[in-house]
Design a protein around this motif. Sequence first.
Motif, PDB file in Angstrom:
ATOM      1  N   GLU A 176       3.561  -1.475   8.771  1.00 59.86           N
ATOM      2  CA  GLU A 176       2.787  -0.913   7.604  1.00 59.86           C
ATOM      3  C   GLU A 176       1.665   0.278   8.177  1.00 59.86           C
ATOM      4  O   GLU A 176       1.548   1.389   7.332  1.00 59.86           O
ATOM      5  CB  GLU A 176       2.038  -1.839   6.689  1.00 59.86           C
ATOM      6  N   TRP A 178      12.599   4.356   2.725  1.00 57.99           N
ATOM      7  CA  TRP A 178      11.666   4.802   1.942  1.00 57.99           C
ATOM      8  C   TRP A 178      12.003   5.804   1.161  1.00 57.99           C
ATOM      9  O   TRP A 178      12.327   6.960   1.066  1.00 57.99           O
ATOM     10  CB  TRP A 178      10.542   5.415   2.900  1.00 57.99           C
ATOM     11  N   GLY A 215       0.856  -1.226   0.200  1.00 58.56           N
ATOM     12  CA  GLY A 215      -0.024  -0.040  -0.172  1.00 58.56           C
ATOM     13  C   GLY A 215       0.731   1.349  -0.174  1.00 58.56           C
ATOM     14  O   GLY A 215       0.128   2.401   0.101  1.00 58.56           O
ATOM     15  N   LEU A 216       2.073   1.058   0.092  1.00 62.28           N
ATOM     16  CA  LEU A 216       3.069   2.389  -0.110  1.00 62.28           C
ATOM     17  C   LEU A 216       3.881   2.286  -1.122  1.00 62.28           C
ATOM     18  O   LEU A 216       4.303   1.274  -1.888  1.00 62.28           O
ATOM     19  CB  LEU A 216       3.719   2.213   1.342  1.00 62.28           C
ATOM     20  N   ASP A 217       4.302   3.339  -1.720  1.00 63.38           N
ATOM     21  CA  ASP A 217       5.178   3.344  -2.819  1.00 63.38           C
ATOM     22  C   ASP A 217       6.756   3.286  -2.410  1.00 63.38           C
ATOM     23  O   ASP A 217       7.259   4.287  -1.590  1.00 63.38           O
ATOM     24  CB  ASP A 217       5.172   4.594  -3.763  1.00 63.38           C
ATOM     25  N   MET A 239      11.637   8.223  -2.019  1.00 58.36           N
ATOM     26  CA  MET A 239      10.434   9.247  -2.229  1.00 58.36           C
ATOM     27  C   MET A 239      11.048  10.227  -3.497  1.00 58.36           C
ATOM     28  O   MET A 239      12.119  10.611  -3.811  1.00 58.36           O
ATOM     29  CB  MET A 239      10.269   9.932  -1.181  1.00 58.36           C
ATOM     30  N   ALA A 291       8.653   1.812  -0.127  1.00 59.25           N
ATOM     31  CA  ALA A 291       8.835   1.874   1.357  1.00 59.25           C
ATOM     32  C   ALA A 291       9.383   0.361   1.749  1.00 59.25           C
ATOM     33  O   ALA A 291       8.553  -0.622   1.577  1.00 59.25           O
ATOM     34  CB  ALA A 291       7.550   2.088   1.843  1.00 59.25           C
ATOM     35  N   ALA A 343       3.241   3.632   9.196  1.00 60.86           N
ATOM     36  CA  ALA A 343       3.908   4.168   7.757  1.00 60.86           C
ATOM     37  C   ALA A 343       2.789   4.891   7.087  1.00 60.86           C
ATOM     38  O   ALA A 343       3.148   6.053   6.545  1.00 60.86           O
ATOM     39  CB  ALA A 343       4.641   3.084   7.047  1.00 60.86           C
ATOM     40  N   ALA A 344       1.540   4.291   6.857  1.00 63.41           N
ATOM     41  CA  ALA A 344       0.517   4.899   6.206  1.00 63.41           C
ATOM     42  C   ALA A 344      -0.017   6.051   6.809  1.00 63.41           C
ATOM     43  O   ALA A 344      -0.327   6.958   6.081  1.00 63.41           O
ATOM     44  CB  ALA A 344      -0.585   3.857   6.089  1.00 63.41           C
ATOM     45  N   ALA A 367       2.363   8.907   5.954  1.00 67.13           N
ATOM     46  CA  ALA A 367       2.163   9.104   4.757  1.00 67.13           C
ATOM     47  C   ALA A 367       1.139  10.273   4.661  1.00 67.13           C
ATOM     48  O   ALA A 367       1.295  11.231   4.079  1.00 67.13           O
ATOM     49  CB  ALA A 367       2.185   8.157   3.807  1.00 67.13           C
ATOM     50  N   GLU A 368       0.236  10.090   5.661  1.00 65.87           N
ATOM     51  CA  GLU A 368      -0.945  11.184   5.669  1.00 65.87           C
ATOM     52  C   GLU A 368      -0.328  12.767   6.386  1.00 65.87           C
ATOM     53  O   GLU A 368      -0.497  13.627   5.841  1.00 65.87           O
ATOM     54  CB  GLU A 368      -2.086  10.931   6.276  1.00 65.87           C
TER      55      GLU A 368
END
Length: 322
Positions: free
Chosen positions: A283, A227, A210-212, A229, A214, A286-287, A290-291
């Motif tokens: 996970e 991660w 669910g994360l790019d 970016m 990472a 980390a999500a 991200a927000e």
Amino acid sequence: MAKKRRPQTQAAQPRTGNTPVPVVGARQPCPCGSGRRYKACHGREASHAAVELVQRPFEGLPGEADWVALRELVPAATVELRLKGGLPEGVPSVTLATVLPMAWPALRRDNGAVLLGLQNDTATGDLSRDLADTLQRALTAEPGTPVAAGRAAVDGPRLQDLLDTEAPFEPQVHTGFEFWVENAENATGEVAASLERANAAAIPTVRLAGLDAAYWCETPEKNHLRWVMTVPEEQLLDALARLHAAGTSSLGEGTRLVGSFRAHGLTVPVWDLPSSMGAAETEKPAAALAERLAAALADDSPLTADERRARGGLTSRQVTLN
């Protein structure tokens, strides 16, 4: 941590107008007729073209951040690649691999399938062009043979010219290097021993769902989140500094943002994690991070004094991988 790689020089074929200028000895008269020595005339242009570093060699490819991660951070992973115009006859598949046996640049299997190695030293400052050259030679190599290192032409194609840029880039991270050989479960003798040695040296790594780009990894003393970016570095550091000054840059108790890598034009923030914190447990926080980071990136107000101090600390803890 991956080793820093430096581009090596390569002979180039300079041009005057539309006419190539032959390459001659550095102290010989330049063939263009200028009356100067070659090294002070078109030889300088050739040398510059040979070593000029392309800061973001994977820009324009799908999954640029994952390309960087597989090049610098991930021990064992593969990705199925799609070529523009489809696969040539006799080539059932093309697979990108983080590393191949004996550090081969590429390998053509007995069945004609191609494996392209990513973690190799290259001859010029344009990693994309060097990999494209290796891929082209692998597509025409004899089945069952490795592909040796070579030197790409200065005006040769790049990966962006050869790969289908509309196709998804979906890394598959492996626990070991069994993808090197077909029917690895039946390997014996030196093949089995080589796999065992390679697997023992690989750092356990997981790509978070669910994360790019990472990647969680396990080391003896602590775990880490690395991660990659694509946000411009200055903007990203400002946002991370805002979070750090507010005490919201961590992933929870026992975790902390410790710095960042620079790799192929992208920034890679790194968090220390407790040894008890596995990939699955990473996970969700980390999500949430991200927000918070997205909100910080949207804030274009000047940094406060505390945020500037936090940014200075982050900048001082950057490490360049290439």
